[in-house]
Design a protein around this motif. Structure first.
Motif, PDB file in Angstrom:
ATOM      1  N   GLU A 151       0.830  -1.210   0.000  1.00 34.63           N
ATOM      2  CA  GLU A 151       0.000   0.000   0.000  1.00 34.63           C
ATOM      3  C   GLU A 151       0.863   1.257   0.000  1.00 34.63           C
ATOM      4  O   GLU A 151       0.551   2.240  -0.683  1.00 34.63           O
ATOM      5  CB  GLU A 151      -0.923  -0.006   1.216  1.00 34.63           C
ATOM      6  CG  GLU A 151      -1.965   1.086   1.193  1.00 34.63           C
ATOM      7  CD  GLU A 151      -3.014   0.933   2.279  1.00 34.63           C
ATOM      8  OE1 GLU A 151      -3.887   1.811   2.372  1.00 34.63           O
ATOM      9  OE2 GLU A 151      -2.952  -0.066   3.040  1.00 34.63           O
TER      10      GLU A 151
ATOM     11  N   SER B 204      -7.772  13.780   1.438  1.00 35.42           N
ATOM     12  CA  SER B 204      -7.782  14.462   0.138  1.00 35.42           C
ATOM     13  C   SER B 204      -7.288  15.903   0.167  1.00 35.42           C
ATOM     14  O   SER B 204      -6.995  16.477  -0.876  1.00 35.42           O
ATOM     15  CB  SER B 204      -9.208  14.436  -0.444  1.00 35.42           C
ATOM     16  OG  SER B 204     -10.122  15.041   0.459  1.00 35.42           O
TER      17      SER B 204
ATOM     18  N   LYS C 173      -3.763   9.546   2.893  1.00 38.46           N
ATOM     19  CA  LYS C 173      -4.875   9.344   1.955  1.00 38.46           C
ATOM     20  C   LYS C 173      -5.885  10.489   1.978  1.00 38.46           C
ATOM     21  O   LYS C 173      -6.705  10.608   1.066  1.00 38.46           O
ATOM     22  CB  LYS C 173      -5.614   8.043   2.299  1.00 38.46           C
ATOM     23  CG  LYS C 173      -4.847   6.776   1.977  1.00 38.46           C
ATOM     24  CD  LYS C 173      -5.657   5.574   2.459  1.00 38.46           C
ATOM     25  CE  LYS C 173      -4.889   4.290   2.372  1.00 38.46           C
ATOM     26  NZ  LYS C 173      -5.652   3.156   2.947  1.00 38.46           N
TER      27      LYS C 173
ATOM     28  N   GLU D 238      -3.329   6.408   6.501  1.00 42.99           N
ATOM     29  CA  GLU D 238      -4.669   7.015   6.527  1.00 42.99           C
ATOM     30  C   GLU D 238      -4.570   8.531   6.429  1.00 42.99           C
ATOM     31  O   GLU D 238      -5.378   9.178   5.755  1.00 42.99           O
ATOM     32  CB  GLU D 238      -5.417   6.599   7.797  1.00 42.99           C
ATOM     33  CG  GLU D 238      -5.845   5.136   7.813  1.00 42.99           C
ATOM     34  CD  GLU D 238      -6.715   4.778   6.606  1.00 42.99           C
ATOM     35  OE1 GLU D 238      -7.709   5.486   6.345  1.00 42.99           O
ATOM     36  OE2 GLU D 238      -6.376   3.787   5.920  1.00 42.99           O
TER      37      GLU D 238
ATOM     38  N   ILE E 126       1.738   5.527  -2.348  1.00 46.60           N
ATOM     39  CA  ILE E 126       1.574   6.892  -1.863  1.00 46.60           C
ATOM     40  C   ILE E 126       2.691   7.420  -0.964  1.00 46.60           C
ATOM     41  O   ILE E 126       2.756   8.625  -0.707  1.00 46.60           O
ATOM     42  CB  ILE E 126       0.234   7.039  -1.092  1.00 46.60           C
ATOM     43  CG1 ILE E 126       0.133   6.012   0.031  1.00 46.60           C
ATOM     44  CG2 ILE E 126      -0.951   6.944  -2.020  1.00 46.60           C
ATOM     45  CD1 ILE E 126      -1.126   6.138   0.871  1.00 46.60           C
TER      46      ILE E 126
END
Length: 230
Positions: free
Chosen positions: A16, A70, A68, A65, A20
């Motif tokens: 994961e 936005s 992620k 988290e 990112i």
């Protein structure tokens, strides 16, 4: 968490993170290399290896988290929901560790796996945590901060400013040298203030003294100050 579960979580997190967060990916890959050939039962039986890995997994999930989210406003709101010490860890120290080369990492990984880490201050920190909470403060502890950043605990009080604290009982003749190395470590990690407490367990008031000094200085110590109490 069993050794097999730890490895599975680390593998999932690494996959994961590749999408990112390259810094997290690199650190997780380094940890994976360290444990990949170790038997699952061995990892489970090594108390502090297991505890460190579980902490790292927890921190990595939280960090991903946050990444992620936005917008910067959404991140800001997420940080505002944390206690001051957690916010300092996830917004400053943990990302600093991820993107920096940790010269001590190889050393303390080796010591952990060899069972050379004894956590002599574990009970002390539990008692301090209770006393700090009773006085309206908050305390946070991480193995990474302890092993790499010379920080046993992170403390915050009414001003919501976090203070890195090292607790030690070295003989007086060694205090200056240890203090110097401690300050150099904090400066390397861009920790802009800290408290170095060399306490005497024979002093019946030493616990309250540490608590009061930590809480007071979390509110009042100026940036760029590295206070030694010996």
């Amino acid at each position: 968490m069993q050794g097999k579960e730890v490895k599975q979580h680390l593998d999932l997190l690494t996959c994961e993170a590749q999408k990112i967060c390259p810094d997290l990916t690199n650190k997780l890959q380094e940890i994976n290399l360290w444990i990949k050939d170790k038997k699952n039962g061995l990892l489970t039986s090594k108390k502090f290896v297991s505890a460190f890995l579980i902490q790292l997994i927890q921190d990595s999930y939280v960090w991903l988290e946050l990444k992620k989210l936005s917008s910067s406003e959404a991140q800001k709101q997420a940080y505002e929901q944390m206690k001051a010490t957690e916010r300092y860890w996830y917004s400053i120290l943990f990302p600093q560790w991820l993107r920096s080369k940790d010269a001590k990492l190889y050393i303390w990984k080796k010591k952990l796996m060899a069972g050379e880490y004894e956590a002599n201050d574990e009970i002390l920190i539990q008692v301090l945590s209770q006393k700090i909470n009773q006085k309206g403060g908050v305390i946070f502890q991480r193995y990474i901060a302890d092993f790499s950043m010379a920080t046993d605990i992170i403390v915050s009080h009414s001003q919501n400013q976090s203070l890195c604290v090292q607790l030690t009982t070295v003989d007086d003749k060694y205090v200056s040298d240890k203090y110097k190395k401690w300050q150099e470590t904090l400066e390397f990690w861009e920790i802009n203030r800290g408290l170095f407490s060399n306490y005497n367990p024979a002093d019946k008031h030493y616990l309250d003294r540490i608590v009061n000094l930590a809480l007071y200085n979390s509110n009042n110590l100026s940036d760029g100050k590295y206070l030694k109490i010996a």
